[in-house]
Design an enzyme around this catalytic site. Structure first.
Site, mmCIF file in Angstrom:
data_model
loop_
_atom_site.group_PDB
_atom_site.id
_atom_site.type_symbol
_atom_site.label_atom_id
_atom_site.label_comp_id
_atom_site.label_asym_id
_atom_site.label_seq_id
_atom_site.Cartn_x
_atom_site.Cartn_y
_atom_site.Cartn_z
ATOM 1 N N SER A 142 0.874 -1.187 0.000
ATOM 2 C CA SER A 142 0.000 0.000 0.000
ATOM 3 C C SER A 142 0.901 1.224 0.000
ATOM 4 C CB SER A 142 -0.865 -0.011 1.269
ATOM 5 O OG SER A 142 -1.467 1.255 1.484
ATOM 6 N N TYR A 155 -2.006 -1.132 10.451
ATOM 7 C CA TYR A 155 -1.977 -1.258 8.985
ATOM 8 C C TYR A 155 -0.663 -0.708 8.436
ATOM 9 C CZ TYR A 155 -3.922 -1.035 4.197
ATOM 10 O OH TYR A 155 -4.155 -1.195 2.848
#
Ligand code: NAD
Length: 216
Positions: A142, A155
């Site tokens: 990401s 995350y």
């Protein structure tokens, strides 16, 4: 182009993983789908992809937070589809909360599913990739593997970890026909992101459209 190759795409019952599975199937690869969802819908998806692309398509309901189930998924793909040439580590979840309020079990789940599953799946497929001297490992990281956002500690930590793992595996396989890369997508409107939009709309008492603008 990928006729005769077999790909595992984790978290491919939805969103980006389903898109990747469709692209690999379209290029001729046999597929092992994975992810959660309604059993009848997953079976319809499996059969539909097999028919649309004329490839073999299997499904494993392995939970990516469980290392034994990840090894079972790789064994199932090897037995049913003849081996694993391509591994796409895509399954992921999100939890949004300040560090001091972040529930311990959500931290553990995000690290397990978004980071440790990549390690377990890579460890399980590497021996057979080495024996054929060919393999493609693609980890879906990401932009949060490169930069941080507030309230996404687990995350961001997991995705930074995915980039470190990717670089290490790439070095360890550098002299072979195996490659290991990561992709760092920005926002993609999938159920994972829609949930964040809906949660923000509810929390701030604003419309879903306003929440979308605020989030982005
Ligand atoms: P999504 O919620 O649409 O899909 C997630 C998939 O993972 C689903 O198939 C789900 O069933 C599966 N999954 C979740 N927990 C699992 C578990 N324990 N075991 C097995 N499967 C599990 O999400 P998405 O947006 O398509 O995200 C896919 C990947 O892309 C994730 O790694 C995410 O971090 C990454 N990503 C997404 C975005 C974005 O904006 N959507 C941006 C950058 C990176």
């Amino acid at each position: 182009m990928l006729k005769g190759k077999t790909a595992i795409v984790t978290g491919s019952t939805s969103g980006i993983g389903l898109g990747i599975a469709r692209a690999l199937g379209g290029a001729g690869a046999n597929l092992m789908l994975n992810g959660f969802g309604d059993a009848a819908q997953i079976e319809a998806l499996r059969a539909g992809l097999a028919k649309e692309f004329g490839v073999k398509v299997g499904y494993s309901g392995a939970d990516m937070s469980k290392s034994a189930q990840i090894h079972d998924m790789v064994r199932k793909a090897t037995q049913e589809l003849g081996g694993v040439d391509i591994l796409v580590n895509n399954a992921g979840i999100q939890h949004v909360s300040k560090v001091e309020d972040f529930p311990d079990d959500r931290w553990d789940a995000v690290i397990a599913i978004n980071l440790s599953s990549n390690f377990h799946a890579i460890k399980a497929v590497l021996p057979q990739m080495r024996s054929r001297n060919w393999g493609r490992i693609v980890n879906i990281a990401s932009v949060h593997g490169l930069v941080a956002s507030a309230e996404k500690s687990a995350y961001v930590a997991a995705k930074h970890g995915v980039l470190g793992l990717t670089k290490t595996v790439a070095l360890e396989t550098a002299a072979t026909g195996i490659t290991c890369n990561a992709i760092c997508p920005g926002w993609v409107l999938t159920p994972l992101v829609q949930k964040q939009i809906d949660d923000r709309a509810k929390r701030d008492g604003i419309s879903v459209d306003q929440a979308k603008v605020k989030l982005l």
